[in-house]
Design an enzyme around this catalytic site. Structure first.
Site, PDB file in Angstrom:
ATOM      1  N   ARG A   1      -5.290 -17.121  36.557  1.00 14.33           N
ATOM      2  CA  ARG A   1      -6.410 -17.768  37.268  1.00 14.33           C
ATOM      3  C   ARG A   1      -5.952 -17.988  38.700  1.00 14.33           C
ATOM      4  NH1 ARG A   1      -6.519 -21.457  40.588  1.00 14.33           N
ATOM      5  NH2 ARG A   1      -6.148 -23.358  39.421  1.00 14.33           N
TER       6      ARG A   1
ATOM      7  N   LYS B   1       3.077 -20.461  48.132  1.00 15.84           N
ATOM      8  CA  LYS B   1       3.382 -21.878  47.872  1.00 15.84           C
ATOM      9  C   LYS B   1       4.825 -22.184  48.289  1.00 15.84           C
ATOM     10  CE  LYS B   1      -0.390 -23.326  45.465  1.00 15.84           C
ATOM     11  NZ  LYS B   1      -1.138 -24.562  45.559  1.00 15.84           N
TER      12      LYS B   1
ATOM     13  N   TYR C   1      -1.546 -18.607  53.297  1.00 11.48           N
ATOM     14  CA  TYR C   1      -1.996 -19.385  52.143  1.00 11.48           C
ATOM     15  C   TYR C   1      -3.505 -19.185  52.048  1.00 11.48           C
ATOM     16  CZ  TYR C   1      -2.082 -23.653  49.187  1.00 11.48           C
ATOM     17  OH  TYR C   1      -2.252 -24.547  48.180  1.00 11.48           O
TER      18      TYR C   1
ATOM     19  N   ASN D   1     -11.184 -22.667  45.906  1.00 15.76           N
ATOM     20  CA  ASN D   1     -10.567 -21.723  46.833  1.00 15.76           C
ATOM     21  C   ASN D   1     -10.787 -20.297  46.340  1.00 15.76           C
ATOM     22  OD1 ASN D   1      -9.325 -23.784  48.440  1.00 15.76           O
ATOM     23  ND2 ASN D   1      -7.847 -24.077  46.795  1.00 15.76           N
TER      24      ASN D   1
ATOM     25  N   ASP E   1       0.868 -27.953  39.181  1.00 16.45           N
ATOM     26  CA  ASP E   1       0.281 -28.239  40.486  1.00 16.45           C
ATOM     27  C   ASP E   1      -1.242 -28.343  40.423  1.00 16.45           C
ATOM     28  OD1 ASP E   1       0.313 -28.537  43.295  1.00 16.45           O
ATOM     29  OD2 ASP E   1      -0.120 -26.414  43.551  1.00 16.45           O
ATOM     30  N   ASP E   2      -1.872 -27.512  39.607  1.00 15.83           N
ATOM     31  CA  ASP E   2      -3.338 -27.497  39.588  1.00 15.83           C
ATOM     32  C   ASP E   2      -3.917 -28.735  38.917  1.00 15.83           C
ATOM     33  OD1 ASP E   2      -3.786 -24.841  40.820  1.00 15.83           O
ATOM     34  OD2 ASP E   2      -2.552 -24.227  39.134  1.00 15.83           O
TER      35      ASP E   2
ATOM     36  N   ARG F   1       6.660 -13.251  71.590  1.00 16.81           N
ATOM     37  CA  ARG F   1       6.495 -11.843  71.201  1.00 16.81           C
ATOM     38  C   ARG F   1       5.845 -11.759  69.807  1.00 16.81           C
ATOM     39  NH1 ARG F   1      11.409 -10.449  71.113  1.00 16.81           N
ATOM     40  NH2 ARG F   1      11.589  -9.826  73.283  1.00 16.81           N
TER      41      ARG F   1
ATOM     42  N   GLU G   1       1.742 -22.870  38.200  1.00 16.87           N
ATOM     43  CA  GLU G   1       0.660 -22.634  39.147  1.00 16.87           C
ATOM     44  C   GLU G   1      -0.301 -21.579  38.624  1.00 16.87           C
ATOM     45  OE1 GLU G   1       0.843 -24.353  42.333  1.00 16.87           O
ATOM     46  OE2 GLU G   1      -1.254 -23.741  42.297  1.00 16.87           O
ATOM     47  N   ASP G   2      -1.565 -21.874  38.735  1.00 19.64           N
ATOM     48  CA  ASP G   2      -2.621 -20.883  38.501  1.00 19.64           C
ATOM     49  C   ASP G   2      -2.528 -20.162  37.154  1.00 19.64           C
ATOM     50  OD1 ASP G   2      -3.399 -21.822  40.927  1.00 19.64           O
ATOM     51  OD2 ASP G   2      -3.563 -19.877  41.907  1.00 19.64           O
TER      52      ASP G   2
ATOM     53  N   ASN H   1      -6.277 -30.161  49.835  1.00 19.89           N
ATOM     54  CA  ASN H   1      -5.542 -29.083  49.171  1.00 19.89           C
ATOM     55  C   ASN H   1      -4.185 -29.626  48.737  1.00 19.89           C
ATOM     56  OD1 ASN H   1      -3.675 -26.703  48.941  1.00 19.89           O
ATOM     57  ND2 ASN H   1      -5.627 -25.665  49.291  1.00 19.89           N
TER      58      ASN H   1
HETATM   59  N1  LIG Z   1      -8.222 -27.793  46.513  1.00 22.63           N
HETATM   60  C1  LIG Z   1      -7.179 -27.653  45.745  1.00 22.63           C
HETATM   61  O1  LIG Z   1      -6.081 -28.125  46.050  1.00 22.63           O
HETATM   62  C2  LIG Z   1      -7.310 -26.916  44.464  1.00 22.63           C
HETATM   63  C3  LIG Z   1      -8.412 -26.174  44.187  1.00 22.63           C
HETATM   64  N2  LIG Z   1      -8.498 -25.497  43.010  1.00 22.63           N
HETATM   65  C4  LIG Z   1      -9.665 -24.646  42.821  1.00 22.63           C
HETATM   66  O2  LIG Z   1     -10.467 -25.135  41.799  1.00 22.63           O
HETATM   67  C5  LIG Z   1     -11.122 -24.069  41.159  1.00 22.63           C
HETATM   68  C6  LIG Z   1     -10.995 -24.250  39.665  1.00 22.63           C
HETATM   69  O3  LIG Z   1      -9.648 -24.213  39.273  1.00 22.63           O
HETATM   70  P1  LIG Z   1      -9.251 -24.564  37.766  1.00 22.63           P
HETATM   71  O4  LIG Z   1      -9.852 -25.855  37.376  1.00 22.63           O
HETATM   72  O5  LIG Z   1      -7.806 -24.443  37.625  1.00 22.63           O
HETATM   73  O6  LIG Z   1      -9.962 -23.378  36.981  1.00 22.63           O
HETATM   74  P2  LIG Z   1     -10.464 -23.372  35.516  1.00 22.63           P
HETATM   75  O7  LIG Z   1     -10.748 -21.963  35.178  1.00 22.63           O
HETATM   76  O8  LIG Z   1      -9.540 -24.142  34.653  1.00 22.63           O
HETATM   77  O9  LIG Z   1     -11.841 -24.192  35.583  1.00 22.63           O
HETATM   78  C7  LIG Z   1     -13.017 -23.722  36.153  1.00 22.63           C
HETATM   79  C8  LIG Z   1     -14.162 -24.611  35.689  1.00 22.63           C
HETATM   80  O10 LIG Z   1     -15.342 -24.234  36.351  1.00 22.63           O
HETATM   81  C9  LIG Z   1     -16.374 -24.122  35.397  1.00 22.63           C
HETATM   82  N3  LIG Z   1     -17.380 -23.167  35.815  1.00 22.63           N
HETATM   83  C10 LIG Z   1     -17.309 -21.828  35.869  1.00 22.63           C
HETATM   84  N4  LIG Z   1     -18.486 -21.310  36.230  1.00 22.63           N
HETATM   85  C11 LIG Z   1     -19.335 -22.346  36.384  1.00 22.63           C
HETATM   86  C12 LIG Z   1     -20.718 -22.460  36.711  1.00 22.63           C
HETATM   87  N5  LIG Z   1     -21.442 -21.388  36.981  1.00 22.63           N
HETATM   88  N6  LIG Z   1     -21.258 -23.685  36.790  1.00 22.63           N
HETATM   89  C13 LIG Z   1     -20.527 -24.768  36.529  1.00 22.63           C
HETATM   90  N7  LIG Z   1     -19.214 -24.728  36.209  1.00 22.63           N
HETATM   91  C14 LIG Z   1     -18.632 -23.533  36.133  1.00 22.63           C
HETATM   92  C15 LIG Z   1     -15.682 -23.657  34.144  1.00 22.63           C
HETATM   93  O11 LIG Z   1     -16.486 -23.917  33.003  1.00 22.63           O
HETATM   94  C16 LIG Z   1     -14.429 -24.495  34.189  1.00 22.63           C
HETATM   95  O12 LIG Z   1     -14.690 -25.753  33.651  1.00 22.63           O
HETATM   96  C17 LIG Z   1     -10.508 -22.798  41.704  1.00 22.63           C
HETATM   97  O13 LIG Z   1     -11.368 -22.231  42.649  1.00 22.63           O
HETATM   98  C18 LIG Z   1      -9.264 -23.255  42.398  1.00 22.63           C
HETATM   99  O14 LIG Z   1      -8.958 -22.473  43.521  1.00 22.63           O
HETATM  100  C19 LIG Z   1      -7.556 -25.587  42.036  1.00 22.63           C
HETATM  101  C20 LIG Z   1      -6.429 -26.319  42.264  1.00 22.63           C
HETATM  102  C21 LIG Z   1      -6.200 -26.985  43.522  1.00 22.63           C
HETATM  103  C1  LIG Z   2      -4.778 -24.747  45.892  1.00 25.10           C
HETATM  104  C2  LIG Z   2      -4.569 -24.287  44.552  1.00 25.10           C
HETATM  105  O1  LIG Z   2      -3.557 -24.592  43.944  1.00 25.10           O
HETATM  106  C3  LIG Z   2      -5.566 -23.481  43.910  1.00 25.10           C
HETATM  107  O2  LIG Z   2      -6.618 -23.239  44.495  1.00 25.10           O
HETATM  108  O3  LIG Z   2      -5.323 -23.072  42.780  1.00 25.10           O
HETATM  109 MG   LIG Z   3      -3.270 -23.431  42.231  1.00 21.92          MG
END
Ligand SMILES: NC(=O)C1=CN([C@@H]2O[C@H](COP(=O)(O)OP(=O)(O)OC[C@H]3O[C@@H](n4cnc5c(N)ncnc54)[C@H](O)[C@@H]3O)[C@@H](O)[C@H]2O)C=CC1
Ligand SMILES: CC(=O)C(=O)O
Ligand SMILES: [Mg+2]
Length: 621
Positions: A171, A189, A118, A424, A281-282, A73, A260-261, A468
């Site tokens: 973020r 999460k 998620y 993401n 976590d990040d 259901r 987180e974030d 991820n």
């Molecule tokens: N796959 C996974 O498990 C995870 C994925 N992420 C993803 O990673 C991404 C970044 O997360 P954080 O590092 O925590 O963010 P953050 O804000 O700390 O870092 C972002 C980085 O991207 C750079 N950036 C921004 N615009 C840019 C451009 N036009 N060209 C080149 N570099 C550029 C920034 O200068 C900075 O160094 C997010 O989209 C997040 O969702 C984060 C954690 C886990």
């Molecule tokens: C997956 C994760 O932690 C992030 O995108 O920030």
């Molecule tokens: Mg995260």
């Protein structure tokens, strides 16, 4: 909400061998509970006698569901909702009104439902949180509450919190600062903590801090539910977090705290990681999950660590976290620290991160290049041409940044290029799976942060890996909880990656997968948890010393037996009735003054269909 005011069935009456004294009945007295029912007490799988005992008799339709019918259901309703966000909303209601059904459904459909609770759907849910808000699902602490956090925290109605995920919304995924609308992330999460690692839903605390937001649009949105103040300063944030950490551990001394974030999470990680049972976590979870997949990618690509050249688009918390974790791996593989860190070229919004570029944020300095000969490389394309990488990682929040030209170049340069667009949600992914396969002609070893569908290429089904942190954070958290660790050490994080890399089945390896099938996530989480516990023991931060003496097999069994199982949870009420009936002389099947009915196919002796099955990882390579 899943965290309703009443305690669970189990804690209301106890589930031990003897019923609590106030429930022991005299002859002929009907067993009855003198408490207000909580949401899951209205479960339509409850037998008639259970309903009478719970005082919900007459408050649900008379028919008694089987779990299967109930699942059907719920799935049919879910499928009738058209958009992902409508499905997200239905699932949120389900979690609030029948938490065990929600987790039964999730357990049976983890691959299909994870994208709805998620990433990617949680991204849209956060963007629209204030617009769509209908019910409380966690705790909010405001900057205005400083000085009183301890008091406010007492309002959380559950007494036995084991883990919290905390964000300030600054973020959220790659979507920027969403302020208190980021609450969807802790909620999502922690749902995965329950689904993947079996932490009881009532022992989880989603926590969102309102420290203001730099997002002007949010501040000016009349529906926005957070404060209208600009983001507090780093110093103010530090003081607030100091108070928060103390208040949380004062109320729940063993609590594990997952950050987180946060926009800049490095200072808090450094400040608290040795004093509290916490991790980020990040930085750390992402580092571990990518290392786990990378270990398998290296085996397939055959490129030795000393010959790897990794270009990272994004030098933030995730980029630096992943690069650090891979550096540690390269060092374990025989490179010196200097040699290992030289395998990385980080690129941010200004271009290649180089020491002579100008002032750099502290966290970027470790990987900053000093061998660029005074030349500044501004674009990813230029850096790819300069470095000729074997690995391309995306943690930049820039959707589509891995252009066809860049992907084609990766395929020209390598037999098996590693291409991991990890940002993401899906809209921010640096490329799609389809693009990666098309432009590398199927050569790339691929993992993305958000899920992409399976593709057929050259007559073969190709399954994308999902890199991820959901593959590791549940096991890191559960490992810390079960071992009662005083802190989460770097070795525990590293162990989660190594354990993940060993969790693939022979067939998965044969099919060139980098990550195990998400449908096996509970088995995988057991393996990760065991690895984390062993590392905690090796580092002597564990306080559950008895676990040190368990064999590996017994440890895994111990973990499984401690995991919440929504089927067993629902059966607890039947267990209580049996116990109570045993104390009512002469009326073993008479409950609530009425004759008992049989509860259809939901036999009370039902075995768990999720956990407690030793040997399920038998096919492990
Ligand atoms: N796959 C996974 O498990 C995870 C994925 N992420 C993803 O990673 C991404 C970044 O997360 P954080 O590092 O925590 O963010 P953050 O804000 O700390 O870092 C972002 C980085 O991207 C750079 N950036 C921004 N615009 C840019 C451009 N036009 N060209 C080149 N570099 C550029 C920034 O200068 C900075 O160094 C997010 O989209 C997040 O969702 C984060 C954690 C886990
Ligand atoms: C997956 C994760 O932690 C992030 O995108 O920030
Ligand atoms: Mg995260």
């Amino acid at each position: 909400m899943s965290h309703s005011r009443n305690t669970s069935t189990a804690s209301k009456t106890g589930t031990g061998k003897h019923p609590p004294a106030n429930l022991k009945m005299a002859h002929h007295q009907a067993p009855m509970r003198h408490v207000v029912p909580d949401a899951s007490d209205y479960d339509t799988t409850h037998s008639i006698e259970a309903r009478k005992y719970l005082k919900t008799y007459g408050l649900t339709p008379p028919g008694v569901d089987t779990y299967e019918k109930q699942n059907q259901r719920a799935l049919a309703i879910l499928n009738s909702r058209k958009t992902p966000i409508e499905k997200y909303q239905y699932l949120s209601v389900l979690r609030s009104t029948n938490v065990h059904l929600f987790y039964r459904l999730l357990a049976k459909n983890v691959k299909e439902l994870t994208p709805l609770i998620y990433t990617p759907t949680v991204g849209e849910a956060c963007q629209r949180w204030s617009e769509l808000y209908t019910q409380p699902e966690g705790m909010y602490l405001s900057f205005e509450d400083r000085g009183h956090l301890h008091t406010v925290i007492q309002n959380w109605p559950h007494h036995d919190v084991e883990i919290t995920v905390v964000t300030d919304g600054s973020r959220i995924l790659g979507l920027g600062d969403l302020g208190v609308d980021g609450m969807g992330i802790p909620v999502g999460k922690l749902s995965l903590y329950t689904a993947c690692a079996g932490i009881h839903p009532l022992k989880t605390l989603p926590l969102c801090l309102d420290l203001g937001t730099s997002n002007k649009e949010k501040r000016e949105d009349p529906l926005y539910l957070g404060s209208r103040r600009d983001k507090v300063t780093a110093e103010e944030e530090k003081d607030f977090l100091d108070e928060l950490m103390a208040a949380l551990t004062e109320r729940w001394p063993g609590i594990v705290i997952q950050y987180e974030d946060f926009k800049n999470p490095f200072p808090s990680l450094e400040r608290y990681q040795e004093t509290y049972t916490m991790f980020n976590d990040d930085i750390q979870g992402t580092g571990a999950v990518i290392l786990g997949g990378f270990i398998n990618a290296v085996k397939q690509s055959g490129v030795a660590p000393k010959d790897q050249r990794a270009v990272f688009l994004g030098a933030g918390s995730a980029g630096v976290g992943v690069a650090k974790q891979l550096t540690e791996f390269f060092m374990k593989e025989g490179l010196s620290e200097e040699e290992a860190k030289k395998r990385f070229w980080l690129v941010d919004s200004q271009g290649l991160v180089a020491l002579d570029r100008g002032k750099l944020a502290d966290h970027k300095i470790y990987f900053a290049r000093d061998d660029n000969g005074g030349k500044q490389y501004k674009t990813l394309e230029e850096v790819v041409e300069y470095v000729k990488p074997t690995i391309l990682m995306g943690l930049s929040t820039i959707g589509g940044a891995f252009t066809p030209k860049i992907l084609e170049r990766m395929a020209e340069l390598n037999d098996r290029p590693v291409v991991f667009p990890l940002s993401n949600p899906s809209s921010k992914s640096e490329c799609t799976f389809e693009e990666a396969i098309k432009y590398t002609k199927g050569k790339c070893l691929f993992a993305s942060g958000s899920p992409f569908p399976t593709l057929n290429h050259a007559g073969k089904d190709l399954v994308p890996g999902q890199g991820n942190n959901m593959y590791v954070f549940p096991g890191i958290g559960l490992g810390a909880i079960l071992s009662k660790s005083v802190s989460v050490t770097q070795n525990m994080i590293y162990a989660s990656a190594e354990a993940l890399s060993t969790s693939l089945l022979k067939q998965e390896i044969k099919d060139n997968w980098l990550y195990p099938d998400i449908r096996r996530i509970r088995d995988v989480s057991v393996i990760v948890t065991a690895g984390v516990i062993r590392a905690a023991q090796a580092d002597r931060v564990d306080r559950e010393l008895a676990l040190r003496h368990l064999s590996d097999e017994d440890l895994e069994e111990y973990i499984r037996n401690r995991m919440y199982d929504p089927y067993i949870e629902s059966e607890k009420v039947n267990e209580e009735i049996r116990e109570l009936a045993a104390h009512v002389i002469g009326s073993p099947t008479t409950v609530g003054g009425a004759h008992a009915h049989q509860n259809g196919t939901n036999g009370t002796a039902r075995k768990s269909s999720m956990a407690s099955r030793p040997g399920t990882a038998n096919g492990r390579a």
